[in-house]
Design an enzyme around this catalytic site. Structure first.
Site, mmCIF file in Angstrom:
data_model
loop_
_atom_site.group_PDB
_atom_site.id
_atom_site.type_symbol
_atom_site.label_atom_id
_atom_site.label_comp_id
_atom_site.label_asym_id
_atom_site.label_seq_id
_atom_site.Cartn_x
_atom_site.Cartn_y
_atom_site.Cartn_z
ATOM 1 N N GLY A 1 9.572 -74.014 1.789
ATOM 2 C CA GLY A 1 10.667 -73.943 2.758
ATOM 3 C C GLY A 1 10.350 -74.695 4.033
ATOM 4 C CG ASP A 2 7.161 -73.552 6.492
ATOM 5 O OD1 ASP A 2 7.792 -73.190 7.498
ATOM 6 O OD2 ASP A 2 6.471 -72.780 5.823
ATOM 7 N NE ARG A 3 7.795 -81.866 3.676
ATOM 8 C CZ ARG A 3 7.440 -82.938 4.336
ATOM 9 N NH1 ARG A 3 6.406 -83.648 3.935
ATOM 10 N NH2 ARG A 3 8.078 -83.332 5.408
ATOM 11 C CB ALA B 1 8.983 -80.370 8.072
#
Length: 476
Positions: free
Chosen positions: A259-261, A264
């Site tokens: 989810g962070d990838r 970002a």
């Protein structure tokens, strides 16, 4: 879109993540729980700090605005972030939150959480970073950083793209956010808090996700909401008919940090001027590659190899190999790995390694430990101890790093490295390689390379044993 990446400001709650990775092939005799052995401990940035590092890996300048304190976890995280992102700190009350996962391969068995620190107050430097940002990603993990900067973020949303990655412990995004990126579970939780969001779900999940996204676009006054669906991709809604963006391929791996990838990648592209649909599609592809190439562990910093055999090489051998693989993947290169005992390195070995290196952008050699060689080759082997074998291999121009494994086959170390190509000598052409299904599970390819005939360690050792002893002069 701009030709050079736009600097990005990441605002949110940084965490410190640890993994204890090992093997679990039996249960404890005193309780029905797995016994994890052969563990290696690694640490990495987590939460907003992970999102910031992933954004920086895309080649753009990144400033991380987060809360840190004087506790040991904060000090470790500062060291991990050094040289990766610019850091703007706000005061932290309490200890930095950290989590430790106990892993058997790619499967988490247990998670331990420590630290409940919260951001105490905004600072002028933090507000100034937000006000000057060309693009903003808010990674809200519910520990107060977004709350104390909420007024500055609300103002910024009126002039610059703001991507808000929410957490159920946090508040709703500020009005005017360009894109909110909840997971399906987070979207369902947020929507249920609203009076008009109740109703039956559907087995496939798409209808529920579409309804939740539509509800959240209106309630949050967001320009768009992209509900992430794991291996199914993402569902993008502007409030009307949603757009399903599927993953480009089915991949297996550790999804931690996917989810962070996604967030970002989307935030960076929106800052560069991309349309929302194009940014979400590229973000789905980025998240898929991220999982396929090892996930968060690909950027881990190995602190302490805890298996005794793993320390037999020359220095922090395996840690260097993991970092080399991560660096090449981040730059978009191809990671090649080759393995063997390499006892009495000969011309056949060198030819194989040179050919393997030409197949990609780095070559990591996986070497059997002394105990592993002895089990495979019998008494009297290896002829050369592993520390010397590692030193000789690392001296070859075609070898970028070396990793030592203690098992009979290299599946564990391959799981840490996740190479794009696993190269073997052509003498395995009619042999079923036990590691082949593992390599193919993350999209890797097993390649056979030509092997020079007539070269073998056993033959060299036999000829050396039969050679006559020198008759005079100094010992050779």
């Amino acid at each position: 879109m701009t030709s050079t990446p736009t600097p990005l400001v990441v605002v949110g709650d940084a965490l410190l993540d640890h993994d204890l990775c090992g093997r679990a092939d039996r249960l404890a005799p005193d309780a029905p729980v797995p016994v994890v052995h052969g563990t290696r401990r690694s640490s990495r940035p987590g939460g907003a700090a992970l999102a910031a590092c992933l954004a920086a890996a895309d080649g753009r300048p990144v400033t991380l605005v987060t809360a840190l304190g004087d506790d040991p976890a904060s000090e470790v995280l500062r060291e991990l972030l050094a040289g990766r992102v610019d850091l703007v700190e706000i005061p932290l009350e309490g200890a930095l939150s950290s989590k430790t996962r106990v892993m058997a391969g790619d499967r988490p068995l247990l998670r331990l959480d420590d630290g409940e620190g919260r951001a105490r107050a905004a600072t002028g430097a933090a507000e100034d970073a937000v006000s000057r940002a060309g693009g903003i990603l808010v990674a809200d993990y519910g520990r107060g950083t977004a709350d104390v900067l909420r007024a500055a973020l609300a103002t910024a949303a009126g002039r610059t793209p703001v991507v808000w990655d929410p957490h159920v412990r946090g508040r709703a995004p500020v009005p005017g956010a360009r894109l909110a990126t909840p997971s399906a579970q987070e979207a369902r939780t947020f929507a249920r808090r609203l009076d008009d969001a109740d109703g039956p779900g559907d087995g496939a999940g798409l209808r529920t996700a579409a309804r939740d996204a539509r509800t959240l676009v209106r309630a949050w006054q967001a320009r768009a909401v992209a509900v992430t669906l794991g291996e199914r991709g993402a569902l993008l809604s502007h409030g009307e008919t949603p757009l399903l963006v599927p993953t480009p391929a089915a991949v297996a791996g550790d999804p931690c940090g996917a989810g962070d990838r996604f967030a970002a990648a989307a935030a960076g592209l929106l800052a560069d001027g991309a349309l929302t649909e194009a940014a979400v599609q590229a973000a789905v592809h980025a998240a898929t590659r991220y999982v396929a190439e090892g996930g968060a562990r690909a950027i881990a910093t190995v602190e302490q190899p805890q298996a005794p055999e793993a320390a037999q090489g020359d220095g922090d051998t395996n840690g260097d190999a993991v970092r080399t693989a991560a660096r090449v993947r981040t730059a978009g290169g191809t990671v090649v790995a080759a393995g063997g005992c390499f006892d009495l390195l000969h011309a056949g070995h060198v030819a194989l390694l040179q050919a393997a290196r030409r197949a990609g952008d780095c070559l990591i050699v996986c070497v059997n430990s002394d105990e592993s060689v002895s089990r495979r080759k019998g008494a009297g082997r290896p002829l050369v101890p592993v520390a010397d074998r590692v030193r000789v291999l690392r001296a070859l121009e075609c070898v970028d790093a070396v990793a030592v494994f203690t098992e009979d086959t290299p599946e564990r170390v391959l799981g840490e490295l996740r190479p794009h190509i696993w190269a073997k000598g052509g003498d395995y052409a009619r042999t079923e390689l036990p590691e082949q299904p593992l390599v193919e599970s993350w999209g890797g390819q097993v390649l056979l390379l030509p092997y020079l005939d007539g070269r073998s360690t056993t033959g060299l050792a036999r000829r050396a044993a039969l050679a006559p002893a020198p008759t005079g002069g100094r010992p050779k």
